[in-house]
Design a protein around this motif. Structure first.
Motif, short mmCIF file in Angstrom:
data_model
loop_
_atom_site.label_atom_id
_atom_site.label_comp_id
_atom_site.label_asym_id
_atom_site.label_seq_id
_atom_site.Cartn_x
_atom_site.Cartn_y
_atom_site.Cartn_z
N ILE A 169 99.69 66.32 63.79
CA ILE A 169 100.59 65.25 63.32
C ILE A 169 100.42 65.04 61.82
O ILE A 169 101.40 64.85 61.09
CB ILE A 169 100.31 63.94 64.09
CG1 ILE A 169 100.71 64.10 65.55
CG2 ILE A 169 101.05 62.77 63.45
CD1 ILE A 169 100.32 62.93 66.43
N TRP A 170 99.17 65.09 61.35
CA TRP A 170 98.93 64.89 59.92
C TRP A 170 99.56 66.01 59.09
O TRP A 170 100.17 65.75 58.05
CB TRP A 170 97.43 64.84 59.66
CG TRP A 170 97.09 64.72 58.20
CD1 TRP A 170 97.15 63.61 57.42
CD2 TRP A 170 96.65 65.78 57.34
NE1 TRP A 170 96.77 63.89 56.14
CE2 TRP A 170 96.45 65.21 56.06
CE3 TRP A 170 96.38 67.13 57.53
CZ2 TRP A 170 96.03 65.97 54.98
CZ3 TRP A 170 95.95 67.88 56.46
CH2 TRP A 170 95.77 67.31 55.20
N ILE A 171 99.44 67.26 59.56
CA ILE A 171 100.06 68.38 58.86
C ILE A 171 101.57 68.23 58.85
O ILE A 171 102.23 68.50 57.84
CB ILE A 171 99.65 69.72 59.51
CG1 ILE A 171 98.15 69.98 59.27
CG2 ILE A 171 100.47 70.88 58.95
CD1 ILE A 171 97.63 71.23 59.95
N TRP A 172 102.13 67.75 59.96
CA TRP A 172 103.57 67.53 60.03
C TRP A 172 104.01 66.49 58.99
O TRP A 172 105.06 66.63 58.37
CB TRP A 172 103.96 67.08 61.43
CG TRP A 172 105.42 66.77 61.60
CD1 TRP A 172 106.02 65.54 61.54
CD2 TRP A 172 106.46 67.72 61.82
NE1 TRP A 172 107.37 65.66 61.72
CE2 TRP A 172 107.68 66.98 61.91
CE3 TRP A 172 106.51 69.10 61.99
CZ2 TRP A 172 108.90 67.59 62.13
CZ3 TRP A 172 107.73 69.70 62.20
CH2 TRP A 172 108.91 68.96 62.28
N ASN A 173 103.19 65.47 58.79
CA ASN A 173 103.50 64.44 57.80
C ASN A 173 103.37 64.96 56.37
O ASN A 173 103.93 64.35 55.44
CB ASN A 173 102.60 63.22 57.99
CG ASN A 173 102.87 62.49 59.29
OD1 ASN A 173 103.99 62.52 59.80
ND2 ASN A 173 101.87 61.83 59.84
N GLN A 174 102.61 66.04 56.18
CA GLN A 174 102.45 66.62 54.84
C GLN A 174 103.59 67.57 54.48
O GLN A 174 103.69 68.02 53.34
CB GLN A 174 101.12 67.40 54.76
CG GLN A 174 99.88 66.57 55.03
CD GLN A 174 99.73 65.40 54.09
OE1 GLN A 174 99.76 65.55 52.87
NE2 GLN A 174 99.57 64.21 54.65
N LEU A 175 104.43 67.88 55.46
CA LEU A 175 105.49 68.87 55.23
C LEU A 175 106.45 68.50 54.09
O LEU A 175 106.88 69.39 53.36
CB LEU A 175 106.28 69.11 56.52
CG LEU A 175 105.56 69.93 57.60
CD1 LEU A 175 106.46 70.12 58.81
CD2 LEU A 175 105.11 71.28 57.05
N PRO A 176 106.81 67.20 53.92
CA PRO A 176 107.69 66.89 52.78
C PRO A 176 107.08 67.28 51.43
O PRO A 176 107.79 67.77 50.55
CB PRO A 176 107.87 65.37 52.90
CG PRO A 176 107.69 65.08 54.35
CD PRO A 176 106.64 66.04 54.80
#
Length: 217
Positions: A169-176
């Motif tokens: 989830i944290w990596i997904w939030n870093q995608l932007p």
């Protein structure tokens, strides 16, 4: 460079990197081709940039067109890497989940204090517990560590989220942020392709004009 500094100073990245390095040492399968590919492309791009500058300084059309060709190939490679990551994202997650479980069992099963410290650091950074949840500790008869609790005491309930989904989830939030950096790089690369073509054509026309001028004279 900015993304590299961000990764370097971010504690979450360091925690994930520590788990990754242990997983590799234990023989766990991770996406080694990603890191290797990025290193190769990075070195090749640096050399290619010097090659393009040399072509512009010497007004050499051959160098400029080769620079354009190779830069186009790099852009296609980057698109392929992004598409592959999106297509195989579930496989990547399963690979990290299995690697983290292997590290977990190795640390607590063999009472490896160094590995346990790294696991607890990951739990503090991501506010998680175990691989898939606190049940990982109770399943194997291990005591739930203090790092699984939101406070310094163990009177409260432990974190309910496991570290594997928490990291995902944290990596997904870093995608932007990652998408913004990659988009900027892609824009510069496309500008490099266009400018090298324009400069090559301009040099060609300039050479023809000089030739006709000499012929008339």
């Amino acid at each position: 460079m900015g993304l590299g500094i961000y990764v370097k100073v971010n504690g979450n990245f360091r925690a994930v990197a520590e788990i990754y390095s242990i997983s590799e040492a234990l023989g766990g399968e991770a996406m080694q081709w990603v890191a290797t590919g990025l290193i190769i492309v990075g070195i090749f791009t640096a050399l290619l940039a010097a090659f393009g500058c040399l072509g512009a300084i010497l007004r050499n059309r051959c160098f400029l067109y080769l620079y354009c060709l190779f830069l186009t190939l790099i852009i296609l490679f980057e698109f392929a890497a992004v598409i592959s990551t999106l297509v195989f994202r579930n496989t990547l997650y399963r690979s990290y989940d299995s690697g983290l479980m292997e590290v977990f069992q190795h640390g607590y099963g063999q009472n490896n204090t160094e590995v346990i410290k790294i696991i607890e650091n990951l739990e503090r950074q991501f506010k998680c517990c175990g691989v898939d949840g606190p049940v990982d500790y109770t399943r194997y008869g291990y005591k739930i560590p203090q790092s699984c609790y939101p406070s310094k005491t163990i009177s409260a309930f432990p974190y309910s989220d496991g570290c594997a989904p928490a990291v995902a989830i944290w990596i997904w939030n870093q995608l932007p942020i990652i998408a913004g950096v990659l988009g900027s790089i892609l824009f510069i690369e496309i500008f490099g392709v266009i400018s090298s073509l324009v400069l090559g054509v301009a040099i060609s026309h300039s050479s023809q004009a000089d030739y006709y001028q000499k012929f008339i004279n």
